[in-house]
Design a protein around this motif. Structure first.
Motif, PDB file in Angstrom:
ATOM      1  N   TRP A 135       0.817  -1.207   0.000  1.00 12.10           N
ATOM      2  CA  TRP A 135       0.000   0.000   0.000  1.00 12.10           C
ATOM      3  C   TRP A 135       0.857   1.265   0.000  1.00 12.10           C
ATOM      4  CZ3 TRP A 135      -4.862   1.183  -1.057  1.00 12.10           C
ATOM      5  CH2 TRP A 135      -5.803   0.152  -1.081  1.00 12.10           C
ATOM      6  N   SER A 136       2.085   1.176   0.549  1.00 11.74           N
ATOM      7  CA  SER A 136       2.985   2.329   0.496  1.00 11.74           C
ATOM      8  C   SER A 136       3.325   2.682  -0.941  1.00 11.74           C
ATOM      9  CB  SER A 136       4.269   2.039   1.284  1.00 11.74           C
ATOM     10  OG  SER A 136       4.015   1.928   2.665  1.00 11.74           O
ATOM     11  N   VAL A 140       2.709   6.268  -2.530  1.00 11.93           N
ATOM     12  CA  VAL A 140       3.770   7.001  -3.223  1.00 11.93           C
ATOM     13  C   VAL A 140       3.246   7.548  -4.545  1.00 11.93           C
ATOM     14  CG1 VAL A 140       5.937   6.734  -4.486  1.00 11.93           C
ATOM     15  CG2 VAL A 140       5.739   5.823  -2.183  1.00 11.93           C
ATOM     16  N   ALA A 141       2.603   6.673  -5.313  1.00 12.35           N
ATOM     17  CA  ALA A 141       2.093   7.079  -6.626  1.00 12.35           C
ATOM     18  C   ALA A 141       1.021   8.164  -6.493  1.00 12.35           C
ATOM     19  CB  ALA A 141       1.525   5.863  -7.354  1.00 12.35           C
ATOM     20  N   PHE A 142       0.097   7.997  -5.551  1.00  8.83           N
ATOM     21  CA  PHE A 142      -1.007   8.943  -5.404  1.00  8.83           C
ATOM     22  C   PHE A 142      -0.513  10.296  -4.918  1.00  8.83           C
ATOM     23  CE2 PHE A 142      -4.810  10.663  -3.198  1.00  8.83           C
ATOM     24  CZ  PHE A 142      -5.660  10.703  -4.299  1.00  8.83           C
ATOM     25  N   GLU A 143       0.463  10.298  -4.003  1.00 14.14           N
ATOM     26  CA  GLU A 143       1.002  11.565  -3.512  1.00 14.14           C
ATOM     27  C   GLU A 143       1.655  12.360  -4.643  1.00 14.14           C
ATOM     28  OE1 GLU A 143       2.020  10.474   1.167  1.00 14.14           O
ATOM     29  OE2 GLU A 143       3.632  10.692  -0.291  1.00 14.14           O
ATOM     30  N   ARG A 144       2.393  11.673  -5.484  1.00 19.64           N
ATOM     31  CA  ARG A 144       3.046  12.367  -6.583  1.00 19.64           C
ATOM     32  C   ARG A 144       2.051  12.848  -7.626  1.00 19.64           C
ATOM     33  NH1 ARG A 144       5.920  10.477  -3.341  1.00 19.64           N
ATOM     34  NH2 ARG A 144       8.151  10.836  -3.103  1.00 19.64           N
ATOM     35  N   PHE A 145       0.981  12.109  -7.779  1.00 17.60           N
ATOM     36  CA  PHE A 145      -0.107  12.560  -8.660  1.00 17.60           C
ATOM     37  C   PHE A 145      -0.717  13.852  -8.130  1.00 17.60           C
ATOM     38  CE2 PHE A 145      -4.834  12.386  -8.937  1.00 17.60           C
ATOM     39  CZ  PHE A 145      -4.956  12.782 -10.269  1.00 17.60           C
ATOM     40  N   LEU A 146      -0.967  13.917  -6.815  1.00 22.95           N
ATOM     41  CA  LEU A 146      -1.555  15.116  -6.223  1.00 22.95           C
ATOM     42  C   LEU A 146      -0.620  16.319  -6.350  1.00 22.95           C
ATOM     43  CD1 LEU A 146      -3.159  13.798  -2.893  1.00 22.95           C
ATOM     44  CD2 LEU A 146      -4.333  14.446  -4.994  1.00 22.95           C
ATOM     45  N   PRO A 224      -4.663  -1.210  -5.066  1.00 19.44           N
ATOM     46  CA  PRO A 224      -3.353  -0.545  -5.189  1.00 19.44           C
ATOM     47  C   PRO A 224      -2.840  -0.514  -6.624  1.00 19.44           C
ATOM     48  CG  PRO A 224      -3.361  -2.034  -3.311  1.00 19.44           C
ATOM     49  CD  PRO A 224      -4.625  -2.306  -4.073  1.00 19.44           C
ATOM     50  N   LEU A 225      -3.011  -1.613  -7.364  1.00 23.67           N
ATOM     51  CA  LEU A 225      -2.541  -1.641  -8.748  1.00 23.67           C
ATOM     52  C   LEU A 225      -3.270  -0.599  -9.588  1.00 23.67           C
ATOM     53  CD1 LEU A 225      -0.854  -2.886 -11.004  1.00 23.67           C
ATOM     54  CD2 LEU A 225      -2.659  -4.596 -11.315  1.00 23.67           C
ATOM     55  N   PHE A 270       6.215  -3.346  -9.059  1.00 18.47           N
ATOM     56  CA  PHE A 270       5.002  -3.731  -8.334  1.00 18.47           C
ATOM     57  C   PHE A 270       4.475  -5.066  -8.844  1.00 18.47           C
ATOM     58  CE2 PHE A 270       0.462  -3.929  -7.681  1.00 18.47           C
ATOM     59  CZ  PHE A 270       0.290  -3.474  -6.376  1.00 18.47           C
ATOM     60  N   LEU A 271       4.419  -5.224 -10.160  1.00 22.83           N
ATOM     61  CA  LEU A 271       3.888  -6.452 -10.739  1.00 22.83           C
ATOM     62  C   LEU A 271       4.782  -7.655 -10.428  1.00 22.83           C
ATOM     63  CD1 LEU A 271       2.675  -5.130 -14.201  1.00 22.83           C
ATOM     64  CD2 LEU A 271       1.277  -5.720 -12.217  1.00 22.83           C
ATOM     65  N   VAL A 272       6.086  -7.455 -10.477  1.00 24.63           N
ATOM     66  CA  VAL A 272       7.000  -8.551 -10.152  1.00 24.63           C
ATOM     67  C   VAL A 272       6.830  -8.969  -8.699  1.00 24.63           C
ATOM     68  CG1 VAL A 272       9.438  -9.144  -9.838  1.00 24.63           C
ATOM     69  CG2 VAL A 272       8.700  -8.004 -11.924  1.00 24.63           C
TER      70      VAL A 272
END
Length: 363
Positions: A135-136, A140-146, A224-225, A270-272
């Motif tokens: 979930w981290s 990470v991805a969502f924070e950078r999007f914001l 998360p994905l 993430f996928l790996v």
């Protein structure tokens, strides 16, 4: 007939489950807590797994503990956007210290010599750390999007938001890891029976394993994905729009290429980490009663535990600022690579028109 046999065997123990040939009737004689599991693989297989887990501890512990120490030592790393990276490092340390270490010891012994209680502790701890880490990555991805895409306009990312993001990962991690301790599924030895995780292949409905696995697949993998793909997808669209407006700027074009490469690494990582585990668990849930090779079931667990090494490499060590501080810490204040950690600019104070690769990679 075969499924009935498997159901009978599943009821013989609340602590483990091994799909074995039909002619085997004394399943307790194969207990992973009592005897080496050489009926599942040769000693060479177990020693190879032990060696791999040892490498995960040797490489995983230093890079994650260095992340925490560097953030404490160097003020420039204590930005709000880096809080979640420290959170990721702490989750990784939890998995390395308990999950990988226990897996190394058990594989060296060729059975889970620590007993059923330790199995539940290791299963819970590894699942908790894994879910928090997973979930981290989404946070990470969502924070950078914001911060970079600014979907909320003048929204300012503050320390309180960073703390809330970290707290959220532990709340959902506990929500995912606690149910097996309370009777919704259970923690049992998996794969070669030398590490423990949620029961995702028992055919008996006593533990409601199917619903728990579906819960994990949807809530702890699908959501998360989706968040990661959406956030990084929008970020790439934004950056490409900026690059198109500044076609004459070599710096902008280079940044766009570097960020694209970094995003590909992040999604692939993430996928790996989690696709093998999620896919195998879902297959076992939808093919109840079918016999499968437990040696193959060990592979997803290996990939998930290996995330404690390659996630920090992608999210932390590939970041110039973190890497420079780590080199200074290791080499007593000197950076042998001559990199300037100040070249990574905080995304909080940078406008989208001057987006650089350091804004996508954790700054």
């Amino acid at each position: 007939m075969y499924k009935g046999k498997q159901e009978m065997m599943a009821e013989l123990s609340d602590d483990f489950y091994i799909p074995v040939p039909m002619e085997t009737t004394n399943i307790s004689a194969l207990s992973p807590f009592l005897v080496p599991q050489t009926h599942l693989g040769s000693p060479a297989v177990f020693m190879s797994m032990a060696a791999f887990m040892f490498l995960m501890v040797v490489f995983g512990f230093p890079i994650n503990i260095l992340t925490v120490i560097c953030t404490i030592k160097y003020k420039k790393l204590r930005s709000h956007l880096n809080y979640i990276l420290v959170n990721l490092a702490i989750a990784n340390l939890l998995v390395v210290s308990v999950g990988s270490t226990v897996a190394f010891y058990s594989n060296a012994q060729m059975y889970f010599a620590l007993g059923p209680l330790a199995c539940k502790v290791e299963g819970f701890t590894a699942t908790l750390g894994g879910m928090v880490g997973l979930w981290s990555l989404a946070v990470v991805a969502f924070e950078r999007f914001l911060v970079i895409c600014k979907p909320l306009g003048s929204f300012t990312f503050r320390e309180s938001h960073a703390i809330m993001g970290c707290a959220f990962t532990w709340i959902v991690g506990l929500a995912a890891a606690t149910p097996p301790l309370l009777g919704w599924s259970r923690y049992i030895p998996e794969g070669l029976q030398c590490s423990c995780g949620p029961d995702w292949y028992t055919v008996n409905n006593k533990w409601n394993n199917e619903s728990y696995v579906l819960f994990l697949f949807c809530f702890c993998f699908g959501v998360p994905l989706t968040t990661i793909i959406f956030s990084y997808g929008r970020l790439l669209i934004t950056l490409r729009a900026v690059a198109k407006q500044q076609e004459q700027s070599a710096t902008t074009q280079k940044a766009e290429r570097e960020v694209t490469k970094m995003v590909i690494f992040m999604v692939a990582g993430f996928l790996v980490c989690w696709l093998p585990y999620a896919s195998f668990a879902l297959w076992a849930t939808t093919h109840r009663g079918e016999l499968f090779d437990l040696r193959m079931a060990s592979i997803p667990s290996v990939f998930s535990k290996a995330s404690t090494v390659y996630n920090p490499v992608i999210y932390i060590f590939m970041n110039r600022q973190f890497r420079s501080c780590m080199m200074k810490l290791i080499f007593c204040g000197k950076n042998p690579f001559g990199e300037d950690e100040d070249t990574s600019v905080s995304a909080q104070s940078t406008q989208v028109s001057s987006v650089s690769s350091s804004q996508v990679a954790p700054a």
